[in-house]
Write a protein that holds these residues in place. Structure first.
Motif, mmCIF file in Angstrom:
data_model
loop_
_atom_site.group_PDB
_atom_site.id
_atom_site.type_symbol
_atom_site.label_atom_id
_atom_site.label_comp_id
_atom_site.label_asym_id
_atom_site.label_seq_id
_atom_site.Cartn_x
_atom_site.Cartn_y
_atom_site.Cartn_z
ATOM 1 N N LYS A 167 22.703 -28.762 -24.248
ATOM 2 C CA LYS A 167 23.040 -27.638 -23.382
ATOM 3 C C LYS A 167 22.818 -26.339 -24.150
ATOM 4 C CE LYS A 167 25.890 -29.897 -20.140
ATOM 5 N NZ LYS A 167 25.337 -29.798 -18.830
ATOM 6 N N TYR A 168 22.308 -25.346 -23.430
ATOM 7 C CA TYR A 168 21.963 -24.063 -24.034
ATOM 8 C C TYR A 168 22.657 -22.918 -23.311
ATOM 9 C CZ TYR A 168 18.218 -26.069 -26.835
ATOM 10 O OH TYR A 168 17.505 -26.783 -27.759
ATOM 11 N N PHE A 171 19.521 -18.827 -32.906
ATOM 12 C CA PHE A 171 18.738 -18.847 -31.676
ATOM 13 C C PHE A 171 17.395 -19.526 -31.927
ATOM 14 C CE2 PHE A 171 21.883 -15.766 -30.660
ATOM 15 C CZ PHE A 171 22.023 -15.790 -29.287
ATOM 16 N N GLU A 172 16.898 -20.238 -30.905
ATOM 17 C CA GLU A 172 15.686 -21.044 -31.068
ATOM 18 C C GLU A 172 14.447 -20.481 -30.394
ATOM 19 O OE1 GLU A 172 16.449 -25.004 -29.721
ATOM 20 O OE2 GLU A 172 18.153 -25.252 -31.061
ATOM 21 N N SER A 173 14.621 -19.814 -29.263
ATOM 22 C CA SER A 173 13.433 -19.327 -28.558
ATOM 23 C C SER A 173 13.732 -17.988 -27.907
ATOM 24 C CB SER A 173 12.944 -20.349 -27.530
ATOM 25 O OG SER A 173 13.937 -20.604 -26.570
ATOM 26 N N PHE A 174 12.656 -17.228 -27.690
ATOM 27 C CA PHE A 174 12.789 -15.847 -27.240
ATOM 28 C C PHE A 174 11.703 -15.515 -26.227
ATOM 29 C CE2 PHE A 174 13.949 -16.410 -31.641
ATOM 30 C CZ PHE A 174 15.258 -15.955 -31.666
ATOM 31 N N VAL A 175 12.063 -14.666 -25.270
ATOM 32 C CA VAL A 175 11.111 -14.149 -24.294
ATOM 33 C C VAL A 175 11.318 -12.637 -24.238
ATOM 34 C CG1 VAL A 175 10.363 -14.166 -21.887
ATOM 35 C CG2 VAL A 175 11.198 -16.283 -22.947
ATOM 36 N N GLN A 190 21.549 -23.303 -28.659
ATOM 37 C CA GLN A 190 22.328 -24.478 -28.293
ATOM 38 C C GLN A 190 23.803 -24.080 -28.236
ATOM 39 O OE1 GLN A 190 21.665 -28.035 -30.625
ATOM 40 N NE2 GLN A 190 19.541 -27.438 -30.984
ATOM 41 N N GLN A 191 24.498 -24.570 -27.220
ATOM 42 C CA GLN A 191 25.905 -24.220 -27.081
ATOM 43 C C GLN A 191 26.708 -24.629 -28.311
ATOM 44 O OE1 GLN A 191 27.534 -25.632 -23.368
ATOM 45 N NE2 GLN A 191 26.070 -24.463 -22.153
ATOM 46 N N ALA A 192 26.374 -25.778 -28.883
ATOM 47 C CA ALA A 192 27.113 -26.270 -30.047
ATOM 48 C C ALA A 192 26.926 -25.372 -31.274
ATOM 49 C CB ALA A 192 26.680 -27.694 -30.374
ATOM 50 N N LEU A 193 25.839 -24.601 -31.320
ATOM 51 C CA LEU A 193 25.557 -23.742 -32.468
ATOM 52 C C LEU A 193 25.944 -22.287 -32.240
ATOM 53 C CD1 LEU A 193 22.027 -25.096 -33.445
ATOM 54 C CD2 LEU A 193 24.251 -25.732 -34.400
ATOM 55 N N CYS A 194 26.389 -21.977 -31.034
ATOM 56 C CA CYS A 194 26.665 -20.587 -30.672
ATOM 57 C C CYS A 194 27.952 -20.103 -31.336
ATOM 58 C CB CYS A 194 26.761 -20.447 -29.163
ATOM 59 S SG CYS A 194 26.954 -18.739 -28.629
ATOM 60 N N TYR A 219 25.547 -13.320 -21.286
ATOM 61 C CA TYR A 219 25.004 -14.675 -21.369
ATOM 62 C C TYR A 219 25.551 -15.559 -20.272
ATOM 63 C CZ TYR A 219 29.307 -16.106 -23.825
ATOM 64 O OH TYR A 219 30.604 -16.361 -24.162
ATOM 65 N N VAL A 220 24.772 -16.577 -19.969
ATOM 66 C CA VAL A 220 25.141 -17.591 -18.983
ATOM 67 C C VAL A 220 24.722 -18.944 -19.552
ATOM 68 C CG1 VAL A 220 24.893 -16.056 -16.984
ATOM 69 C CG2 VAL A 220 22.942 -17.418 -17.744
ATOM 70 N N GLU A 221 25.263 -19.995 -18.956
ATOM 71 C CA GLU A 221 24.813 -21.330 -19.340
ATOM 72 C C GLU A 221 23.430 -21.531 -18.748
ATOM 73 O OE1 GLU A 221 26.137 -25.920 -18.609
ATOM 74 O OE2 GLU A 221 27.714 -24.455 -19.001
#
Length: 122
Positions: A2-3, A30-34, A45-49, A72-74
């Motif tokens: 989950k992110y 954070f893993e990816s960006f736009v 990842q929620q676990a890493l936030c 932020y949102v899920e």
């Protein structure tokens, strides 16, 4: 997994600010960006936030006089790799001699060089 999807708005909003922000956020997990018109959308990842680490990264942002806000949102829970494969990975046709495509592309021209790539193995 989950992110969370974070939306960062920056003032000023420039390519340099977005690039530096992505680097700073990458250090925070954070893993990816736009890149967006107002800043950056980023996924973690929620676990890493760790929101305290995110706030600290923003407070210590190395470009002076930059205002950064976020919400932020899920993130929607789906197989993003499969989504990319279906919607963004298109065959590449080079002249009339070569085509590069995936295993799931079936409507490709018959050419001398037919290169098939399984996206999961790329």
């Amino acid at each position: 997994m989950k992110y969370f999807e974070f939306t960062f708005s920056t003032r000023p909003c420039s390519e340099t600010v977005s690039d530096v922000l992505a680097a700073v956020l990458g250090e925070a997990g954070f893993e990816s960006f736009v890149t967006t018109d107002n800043g950056l959308t980023a996924y973690i990842q929620q676990a890493l936030c760790d929101e305290a680490a995110i706030k600290e990264a923003i407070a210590e942002f190395p470009i002076p006089d930059t205002d950064i806000t976020y919400s932020y949102v899920e993130a929607e829970d789906k197989d993003w790799n499969e989504e990319w494969e279906k919607n963004f990975f298109q065959p590449i046709i080079i002249g009339d001699r070569c085509v590069i495509h995936s295993t799931f592309h079936h409507d490709v021209p018959q050419v001398e060089y037919d290169i098939v790539i399984n996206p999961q193995m790329a």
